[in-house]
Write a protein that holds these residues in place. Structure first.
Motif, PDB file in Angstrom:
ATOM      1  N   ARG A  89      10.950 -15.237 -11.119  1.00 39.87           N
ATOM      2  CA  ARG A  89      10.658 -13.842 -11.408  1.00 39.87           C
ATOM      3  C   ARG A  89       9.617 -13.270 -10.443  1.00 39.87           C
ATOM      4  O   ARG A  89       8.951 -14.010  -9.731  1.00 39.87           O
ATOM      5  CB  ARG A  89      10.154 -13.685 -12.839  1.00 39.87           C
ATOM      6  N   LEU A  90       9.498 -11.949 -10.492  1.00 38.45           N
ATOM      7  CA  LEU A  90       8.448 -11.228  -9.782  1.00 38.45           C
ATOM      8  C   LEU A  90       7.586 -10.542 -10.836  1.00 38.45           C
ATOM      9  O   LEU A  90       8.108 -10.006 -11.810  1.00 38.45           O
ATOM     10  CB  LEU A  90       9.042 -10.155  -8.862  1.00 38.45           C
ATOM     11  N   GLU A  91       6.278 -10.554 -10.638  1.00 37.47           N
ATOM     12  CA  GLU A  91       5.377  -9.843 -11.540  1.00 37.47           C
ATOM     13  C   GLU A  91       4.618  -8.798 -10.743  1.00 37.47           C
ATOM     14  O   GLU A  91       4.026  -9.105  -9.718  1.00 37.47           O
ATOM     15  CB  GLU A  91       4.401 -10.806 -12.221  1.00 37.47           C
ATOM     16  N   ARG A  92       4.634  -7.586 -11.247  1.00 39.33           N
ATOM     17  CA  ARG A  92       4.026  -6.436 -10.570  1.00 39.33           C
ATOM     18  C   ARG A  92       2.723  -6.056 -11.274  1.00 39.33           C
ATOM     19  O   ARG A  92       2.668  -5.997 -12.499  1.00 39.33           O
ATOM     20  CB  ARG A  92       5.013  -5.273 -10.611  1.00 39.33           C
ATOM     21  N   GLU A  93       1.707  -5.755 -10.464  1.00 42.22           N
ATOM     22  CA  GLU A  93       0.408  -5.369 -11.004  1.00 42.22           C
ATOM     23  C   GLU A  93      -0.229  -4.361 -10.055  1.00 42.22           C
ATOM     24  O   GLU A  93      -0.231  -4.563  -8.841  1.00 42.22           O
ATOM     25  CB  GLU A  93      -0.467  -6.621 -11.112  1.00 42.22           C
ATOM     26  N   GLU A  94      -0.760  -3.271 -10.606  1.00 37.50           N
ATOM     27  CA  GLU A  94      -1.493  -2.321  -9.771  1.00 37.50           C
ATOM     28  C   GLU A  94      -2.911  -2.832  -9.602  1.00 37.50           C
ATOM     29  O   GLU A  94      -3.526  -3.294 -10.557  1.00 37.50           O
ATOM     30  CB  GLU A  94      -1.487  -0.931 -10.400  1.00 37.50           C
ATOM     31  N   VAL A  95      -3.408  -2.772  -8.374  1.00 36.68           N
ATOM     32  CA  VAL A  95      -4.775  -3.193  -8.077  1.00 36.68           C
ATOM     33  C   VAL A  95      -5.471  -2.061  -7.330  1.00 36.68           C
ATOM     34  O   VAL A  95      -4.814  -1.175  -6.779  1.00 36.68           O
ATOM     35  CB  VAL A  95      -4.812  -4.511  -7.256  1.00 36.68           C
ATOM     36  N   ASP A  96      -6.780  -2.101  -7.306  1.00 37.04           N
ATOM     37  CA  ASP A  96      -7.526  -1.040  -6.645  1.00 37.04           C
ATOM     38  C   ASP A  96      -8.100  -1.519  -5.310  1.00 37.04           C
ATOM     39  O   ASP A  96      -7.967  -2.686  -4.935  1.00 37.04           O
ATOM     40  CB  ASP A  96      -8.625  -0.483  -7.550  1.00 37.04           C
ATOM     41  N   GLU A  97      -8.727  -0.611  -4.618  1.00 38.07           N
ATOM     42  CA  GLU A  97      -9.285  -0.914  -3.306  1.00 38.07           C
ATOM     43  C   GLU A  97     -10.375  -1.985  -3.385  1.00 38.07           C
ATOM     44  O   GLU A  97     -10.490  -2.830  -2.494  1.00 38.07           O
ATOM     45  CB  GLU A  97      -9.823   0.359  -2.660  1.00 38.07           C
ATOM     46  N   GLU A  98     -11.131  -1.968  -4.450  1.00 38.33           N
ATOM     47  CA  GLU A  98     -12.184  -2.975  -4.641  1.00 38.33           C
ATOM     48  C   GLU A  98     -11.585  -4.375  -4.713  1.00 38.33           C
ATOM     49  O   GLU A  98     -12.096  -5.323  -4.111  1.00 38.33           O
ATOM     50  CB  GLU A  98     -12.968  -2.667  -5.923  1.00 38.33           C
ATOM     51  N   TYR A  99     -10.480  -4.512  -5.426  1.00 42.28           N
ATOM     52  CA  TYR A  99      -9.786  -5.801  -5.513  1.00 42.28           C
ATOM     53  C   TYR A  99      -9.304  -6.237  -4.122  1.00 42.28           C
ATOM     54  O   TYR A  99      -9.467  -7.394  -3.730  1.00 42.28           O
ATOM     55  CB  TYR A  99      -8.610  -5.715  -6.486  1.00 42.28           C
ATOM     56  N   MET A 100      -8.712  -5.307  -3.393  1.00 39.46           N
ATOM     57  CA  MET A 100      -8.204  -5.624  -2.050  1.00 39.46           C
ATOM     58  C   MET A 100      -9.347  -6.081  -1.151  1.00 39.46           C
ATOM     59  O   MET A 100      -9.203  -7.056  -0.407  1.00 39.46           O
ATOM     60  CB  MET A 100      -7.493  -4.413  -1.449  1.00 39.46           C
ATOM     61  N   ASN A 101     -10.485  -5.393  -1.212  1.00 44.18           N
ATOM     62  CA  ASN A 101     -11.634  -5.775  -0.395  1.00 44.18           C
ATOM     63  C   ASN A 101     -12.193  -7.130  -0.809  1.00 44.18           C
ATOM     64  O   ASN A 101     -12.576  -7.932   0.043  1.00 44.18           O
ATOM     65  CB  ASN A 101     -12.726  -4.708  -0.461  1.00 44.18           C
ATOM     66  N   SER A 102     -12.229  -7.402  -2.128  1.00 38.85           N
ATOM     67  CA  SER A 102     -12.758  -8.690  -2.597  1.00 38.85           C
ATOM     68  C   SER A 102     -11.884  -9.855  -2.145  1.00 38.85           C
ATOM     69  O   SER A 102     -12.376 -10.960  -1.939  1.00 38.85           O
ATOM     70  CB  SER A 102     -12.898  -8.694  -4.122  1.00 38.85           C
ATOM     71  N   ARG A 103     -10.582  -9.617  -1.961  1.00 35.02           N
ATOM     72  CA  ARG A 103      -9.658 -10.659  -1.489  1.00 35.02           C
ATOM     73  C   ARG A 103      -9.496 -10.625   0.035  1.00 35.02           C
ATOM     74  O   ARG A 103      -8.781 -11.424   0.598  1.00 35.02           O
ATOM     75  CB  ARG A 103      -8.279 -10.454  -2.122  1.00 35.02           C
ATOM     76  N   ASN A 104     -10.155  -9.662   0.674  1.00 31.40           N
ATOM     77  CA  ASN A 104     -10.085  -9.480   2.126  1.00 31.40           C
ATOM     78  C   ASN A 104      -8.631  -9.291   2.604  1.00 31.40           C
ATOM     79  O   ASN A 104      -8.218  -9.862   3.605  1.00 31.40           O
ATOM     80  CB  ASN A 104     -10.766 -10.641   2.861  1.00 31.40           C
ATOM     81  N   ILE A 105      -7.877  -8.482   1.867  1.00 31.89           N
ATOM     82  CA  ILE A 105      -6.485  -8.193   2.218  1.00 31.89           C
ATOM     83  C   ILE A 105      -6.490  -6.944   3.078  1.00 31.89           C
ATOM     84  O   ILE A 105      -6.878  -5.864   2.647  1.00 31.89           O
ATOM     85  CB  ILE A 105      -5.614  -7.967   0.960  1.00 31.89           C
ATOM     86  N   ALA A 115       0.876  -1.178   0.000  1.00 25.11           N
ATOM     87  CA  ALA A 115       0.000   0.000   0.000  1.00 25.11           C
ATOM     88  C   ALA A 115       0.909   1.223   0.000  1.00 25.11           C
ATOM     89  O   ALA A 115       1.751   1.385   0.877  1.00 25.11           O
ATOM     90  CB  ALA A 115      -0.895   0.009   1.231  1.00 25.11           C
ATOM     91  N   ASP A 116       0.742   2.063  -1.005  1.00 24.06           N
ATOM     92  CA  ASP A 116       1.533   3.280  -1.136  1.00 24.06           C
ATOM     93  C   ASP A 116       0.807   4.410  -0.429  1.00 24.06           C
ATOM     94  O   ASP A 116      -0.336   4.715  -0.747  1.00 24.06           O
ATOM     95  CB  ASP A 116       1.710   3.597  -2.617  1.00 24.06           C
ATOM     96  N   SER A 117       1.455   5.028   0.533  1.00 26.97           N
ATOM     97  CA  SER A 117       0.800   6.031   1.364  1.00 26.97           C
ATOM     98  C   SER A 117       0.409   7.300   0.617  1.00 26.97           C
ATOM     99  O   SER A 117      -0.523   7.981   1.005  1.00 26.97           O
ATOM    100  CB  SER A 117       1.709   6.403   2.534  1.00 26.97           C
ATOM    101  N   SER A 118       1.093   7.620  -0.452  1.00 25.05           N
ATOM    102  CA  SER A 118       0.866   8.919  -1.087  1.00 25.05           C
ATOM    103  C   SER A 118      -0.412   8.988  -1.911  1.00 25.05           C
ATOM    104  O   SER A 118      -1.016  10.032  -2.017  1.00 25.05           O
ATOM    105  CB  SER A 118       2.051   9.289  -1.976  1.00 25.05           C
ATOM    106  N   GLU A 119      -0.821   7.887  -2.506  1.00 27.74           N
ATOM    107  CA  GLU A 119      -1.931   7.967  -3.442  1.00 27.74           C
ATOM    108  C   GLU A 119      -3.038   6.950  -3.170  1.00 27.74           C
ATOM    109  O   GLU A 119      -3.925   6.784  -3.992  1.00 27.74           O
ATOM    110  CB  GLU A 119      -1.410   7.773  -4.860  1.00 27.74           C
ATOM    111  N   ASN A 120      -2.975   6.265  -2.069  1.00 25.16           N
ATOM    112  CA  ASN A 120      -3.958   5.224  -1.770  1.00 25.16           C
ATOM    113  C   ASN A 120      -4.040   4.212  -2.914  1.00 25.16           C
ATOM    114  O   ASN A 120      -5.105   3.804  -3.326  1.00 25.16           O
ATOM    115  CB  ASN A 120      -5.333   5.819  -1.469  1.00 25.16           C
ATOM    116  N   LYS A 121      -2.865   3.841  -3.441  1.00 23.30           N
ATOM    117  CA  LYS A 121      -2.768   2.844  -4.497  1.00 23.30           C
ATOM    118  C   LYS A 121      -2.176   1.573  -3.906  1.00 23.30           C
ATOM    119  O   LYS A 121      -1.460   1.609  -2.910  1.00 23.30           O
ATOM    120  CB  LYS A 121      -1.891   3.328  -5.643  1.00 23.30           C
ATOM    121  N   PHE A 122      -2.476   0.473  -4.573  1.00 26.32           N
ATOM    122  CA  PHE A 122      -2.010  -0.821  -4.111  1.00 26.32           C
ATOM    123  C   PHE A 122      -1.278  -1.528  -5.239  1.00 26.32           C
ATOM    124  O   PHE A 122      -1.652  -1.411  -6.403  1.00 26.32           O
ATOM    125  CB  PHE A 122      -3.197  -1.681  -3.650  1.00 26.32           C
ATOM    126  N   ILE A 123      -0.241  -2.255  -4.863  1.00 30.65           N
ATOM    127  CA  ILE A 123       0.534  -3.031  -5.819  1.00 30.65           C
ATOM    128  C   ILE A 123       0.520  -4.481  -5.354  1.00 30.65           C
ATOM    129  O   ILE A 123       0.706  -4.765  -4.166  1.00 30.65           O
ATOM    130  CB  ILE A 123       1.985  -2.518  -5.901  1.00 30.65           C
TER     131      ILE A 123
END
Length: 180
Positions: A161-177, A145-153
């Protein structure tokens, strides 16, 4: 492996390399050759289920070090990139997922987050725009969770490898993270 077991093994390692150190309940400390104090705190240790463990050595002169004990005979020293203008960092949070060591610390640029692959000996920084970050490991997924913009990665961790993806608050809530 418990933090107490890790701390005990660290003490054994220090007997081989450090002539004079002090053991307290939650930390071990000593002076280096230049007189700077080095500390290892119990909360700055981590282990995985293959017997690999790591600890963060804080140094009052800013010469921080992560030591990773691969097996009985091999210890890797990794100096994470820290810019503290000769002051100690504030951090040293370590956590393992399989053979990936996740470390978070604070330097003058903000909170920094690295994923270190113990197998390949490669470190990758997870860069965000914000000064501070919250981190949550959920299985093979690392959420930031990035404090500056309320964005989630979401960082998906694969063996190679590592794979990076931006997700939104709705996604976080649906996964109960939730961040602790």
């Amino acid at each position: 492996m418990t933090t107490e077991e890790i701390f005990s093994i660290i003490e054994e390692e220090l007997y081989l390399t450090v002539p004079d150190f002090t053991i307290e309940e939650d930390r071990i400390f000593w002076k280096d050759a230049f007189g700077a104090e080095i500390e290892i705190y119990r909360y700055s240790t981590a282990s995985n289920n293959q017997g690999v463990f790591a600890w963060w050595q804080s140094n009052e002169a800013g010469n921080e070090l992560i030591r990773i004990k691969i097996n009985r005979d091999i210890i890797i020293n990794w100096r994470p990139p820290i810019n503290t203008m000769g002051q100690p960092s504030s951090g040293g949070h370590l956590q393992f997922f399989e053979n990936f060591l996740i470390t978070q610390y604070q330097d003058k640029h903000g909170q920094r987050l690295f994923v270190f692959n113990v197998d390949t000996l490669k470190a990758e920084e997870i860069i965000t725009k914000g000064f501070s970050k919250k981190v949550k490991l959920n299985g093979s997924e690392l959420f930031v969770a990035d404090s500056s913009e309320n964005k989630f990665i979401k960082i998906s961790i694969y063996p190679d490898r590592l794979e990076r993806e931006e997700v939104d608050e709705e996604y976080m809530n649906s996964r109960n993270i939730k961040f602790d």
